[in-house]
Scaffold this motif. Structure first.
Motif, PDB file in Angstrom:
ATOM      1  N   GLY A 172       0.835  -1.197   0.000  1.00 10.58           N
ATOM      2  CA  GLY A 172       0.000   0.000   0.000  1.00 10.58           C
ATOM      3  C   GLY A 172       0.866   1.242   0.000  1.00 10.58           C
ATOM      4  N   THR A 173       0.266   2.381   0.347  1.00 11.66           N
ATOM      5  CA  THR A 173       0.985   3.651   0.345  1.00 11.66           C
ATOM      6  C   THR A 173       1.652   3.875   1.693  1.00 11.66           C
ATOM      7  N   PRO A 174       2.971   4.075   1.721  1.00 15.21           N
ATOM      8  CA  PRO A 174       3.616   4.409   2.990  1.00 15.21           C
ATOM      9  C   PRO A 174       3.239   5.827   3.392  1.00 15.21           C
ATOM     10  N   GLY A 175       3.358   6.121   4.654  1.00 14.87           N
ATOM     11  CA  GLY A 175       3.018   7.459   5.127  1.00 14.87           C
ATOM     12  C   GLY A 175       4.104   8.026   6.004  1.00 14.87           C
ATOM     13  N   LEU A 176       3.955   9.281   6.344  1.00 12.23           N
ATOM     14  CA  LEU A 176       4.913   9.969   7.209  1.00 12.23           C
ATOM     15  C   LEU A 176       4.181  10.583   8.410  1.00 12.23           C
ATOM     16  N   PRO A 177       3.304   9.812   9.077  1.00  7.45           N
ATOM     17  CA  PRO A 177       2.487  10.400  10.136  1.00  7.45           C
ATOM     18  C   PRO A 177       3.236  10.665  11.437  1.00  7.45           C
ATOM     19  N   LEU A 178       4.355   9.989  11.654  1.00  2.00           N
ATOM     20  CA  LEU A 178       5.110  10.211  12.877  1.00  2.00           C
ATOM     21  C   LEU A 178       5.888  11.509  12.767  1.00  2.00           C
ATOM     22  N   GLY A 179       5.904  12.266  13.827  1.00  2.00           N
ATOM     23  CA  GLY A 179       6.620  13.535  13.792  1.00  2.00           C
ATOM     24  C   GLY A 179       5.743  14.654  13.267  1.00  2.00           C
ATOM     25  N   PRO A 180       6.373  15.712  12.823  1.00  2.00           N
ATOM     26  CA  PRO A 180       5.626  16.918  12.464  1.00  2.00           C
ATOM     27  C   PRO A 180       5.099  16.963  11.029  1.00  2.00           C
ATOM     28  N   CYS A 181       5.230  15.907  10.251  1.00  2.00           N
ATOM     29  CA  CYS A 181       4.792  15.927   8.854  1.00  2.00           C
ATOM     30  C   CYS A 181       3.266  15.943   8.765  1.00  2.00           C
ATOM     31  N   LYS A 182       2.757  16.668   7.778  1.00  2.00           N
ATOM     32  CA  LYS A 182       1.311  16.802   7.572  1.00  2.00           C
ATOM     33  C   LYS A 182       0.937  16.288   6.187  1.00  2.00           C
ATOM     34  N   LEU A 183      -0.151  15.529   6.118  1.00  2.00           N
ATOM     35  CA  LEU A 183      -0.676  15.062   4.842  1.00  2.00           C
ATOM     36  C   LEU A 183      -1.367  16.235   4.165  1.00  2.00           C
ATOM     37  N   ILE A 184      -0.903  16.606   2.979  1.00  2.00           N
ATOM     38  CA  ILE A 184      -1.448  17.744   2.237  1.00  2.00           C
ATOM     39  C   ILE A 184      -2.520  17.291   1.251  1.00  2.00           C
ATOM     40  N   ARG A 185      -2.268  16.197   0.548  1.00  2.00           N
ATOM     41  CA  ARG A 185      -3.215  15.719  -0.457  1.00  2.00           C
ATOM     42  C   ARG A 185      -3.169  14.197  -0.510  1.00  2.00           C
ATOM     43  N   HIS A 186      -4.348  13.592  -0.569  1.00  2.00           N
ATOM     44  CA  HIS A 186      -4.444  12.136  -0.684  1.00  2.00           C
ATOM     45  C   HIS A 186      -5.179  11.800  -1.974  1.00  2.00           C
ATOM     46  N   GLN A 187      -4.536  10.999  -2.797  1.00  2.00           N
ATOM     47  CA  GLN A 187      -5.142  10.497  -4.021  1.00  2.00           C
ATOM     48  C   GLN A 187      -4.820   9.009  -4.114  1.00  2.00           C
ATOM     49  N   ALA A 188      -5.516   8.304  -4.976  1.00  2.00           N
ATOM     50  CA  ALA A 188      -5.281   6.863  -5.111  1.00  2.00           C
ATOM     51  C   ALA A 188      -3.858   6.561  -5.561  1.00  2.00           C
ATOM     52  N   GLU A 189      -3.302   7.397  -6.459  1.00  2.00           N
ATOM     53  CA  GLU A 189      -1.985   7.099  -7.025  1.00  2.00           C
ATOM     54  C   GLU A 189      -0.821   7.692  -6.241  1.00  2.00           C
ATOM     55  N   LEU A 190      -1.074   8.647  -5.334  1.00  2.00           N
ATOM     56  CA  LEU A 190       0.008   9.192  -4.511  1.00  2.00           C
ATOM     57  C   LEU A 190      -0.527  10.064  -3.400  1.00  2.00           C
ATOM     58  N   ASP A 191       0.273  10.190  -2.331  1.00  2.00           N
ATOM     59  CA  ASP A 191       0.001  11.114  -1.236  1.00  2.00           C
ATOM     60  C   ASP A 191       1.099  12.164  -1.227  1.00  2.00           C
ATOM     61  N   ILE A 192       0.738  13.394  -0.922  1.00  2.00           N
ATOM     62  CA  ILE A 192       1.718  14.481  -0.800  1.00  2.00           C
ATOM     63  C   ILE A 192       1.800  14.873   0.674  1.00  2.00           C
ATOM     64  N   TRP A 193       3.023  14.893   1.205  1.00  2.00           N
ATOM     65  CA  TRP A 193       3.280  15.247   2.599  1.00  2.00           C
ATOM     66  C   TRP A 193       4.189  16.467   2.656  1.00  2.00           C
ATOM     67  N   ARG A 194       4.002  17.313   3.680  1.00  2.00           N
ATOM     68  CA  ARG A 194       4.885  18.449   3.928  1.00  2.00           C
ATOM     69  C   ARG A 194       5.472  18.302   5.319  1.00  2.00           C
ATOM     70  N   CYS A 195       6.806  18.380   5.387  1.00  2.00           N
ATOM     71  CA  CYS A 195       7.525  18.275   6.654  1.00  2.00           C
ATOM     72  C   CYS A 195       8.285  19.583   6.886  1.00  2.00           C
ATOM     73  N   PRO A 196       8.251  20.117   8.103  1.00  2.00           N
ATOM     74  CA  PRO A 196       8.963  21.372   8.366  1.00  2.00           C
ATOM     75  C   PRO A 196      10.482  21.226   8.364  1.00  2.00           C
ATOM     76  N   THR A 197      10.962  20.018   8.626  1.00  2.00           N
ATOM     77  CA  THR A 197      12.410  19.766   8.614  1.00  2.00           C
ATOM     78  C   THR A 197      12.712  18.613   7.676  1.00  2.00           C
ATOM     79  N   GLU A 198      13.942  18.545   7.240  1.00  2.00           N
ATOM     80  CA  GLU A 198      14.357  17.464   6.336  1.00  2.00           C
ATOM     81  C   GLU A 198      14.361  16.138   7.072  1.00  2.00           C
ATOM     82  N   LEU A 199      13.930  15.093   6.393  1.00  2.00           N
ATOM     83  CA  LEU A 199      13.912  13.767   6.989  1.00  2.00           C
ATOM     84  C   LEU A 199      15.271  13.105   6.888  1.00  2.00           C
ATOM     85  N   ALA A 200      15.615  12.325   7.884  1.00  2.00           N
ATOM     86  CA  ALA A 200      16.841  11.533   7.837  1.00  2.00           C
ATOM     87  C   ALA A 200      16.648  10.410   6.822  1.00  2.00           C
TER      88      ALA A 200
END
Length: 89
Positions: A55-83
């Protein structure tokens, strides 16, 4: 002799799958990648694409926010760069 040959072939297959991201490229496992930040926006933006098995992986842990959800992709915005994390890429 046969057991050794089979074990060697399995080991080689595992290395190829891990190093070449064969499952990701085949669309079997999902992945996220960083994309260009849209004009006028801030943060680090990521698109996550689904896989048939995981399925689609997510970035819900930490400060990242889901901006847009679609069947083919999710767009996430994080205030800091991910390791770097091979499980998330």
């Amino acid at each position: 002799m046969r057991i050794t040959l089979v074990a060697a072939l399995i080991a080689i297959a595992l290395v190829v799958v891990r190093e070449q991201r064969v499952l990701q490229n085949a669309g079997l496992i999902g992945y996220c990648s960083q994309v260009v930040t849209p004009a006028g926006k801030t943060g680090f933006w990521h698109e996550c694409r689904p896989g048939k098995i995981t399925g689609t992986p997510g970035l819900p842990l930490g400060p990242c926010k889901l901006i847009r959800h679609q069947a083919e992709l999710d767009i996430w915005r994080c205030p800091t760069e991910l390791a770097a994390n091979s499980a998330r890429q």
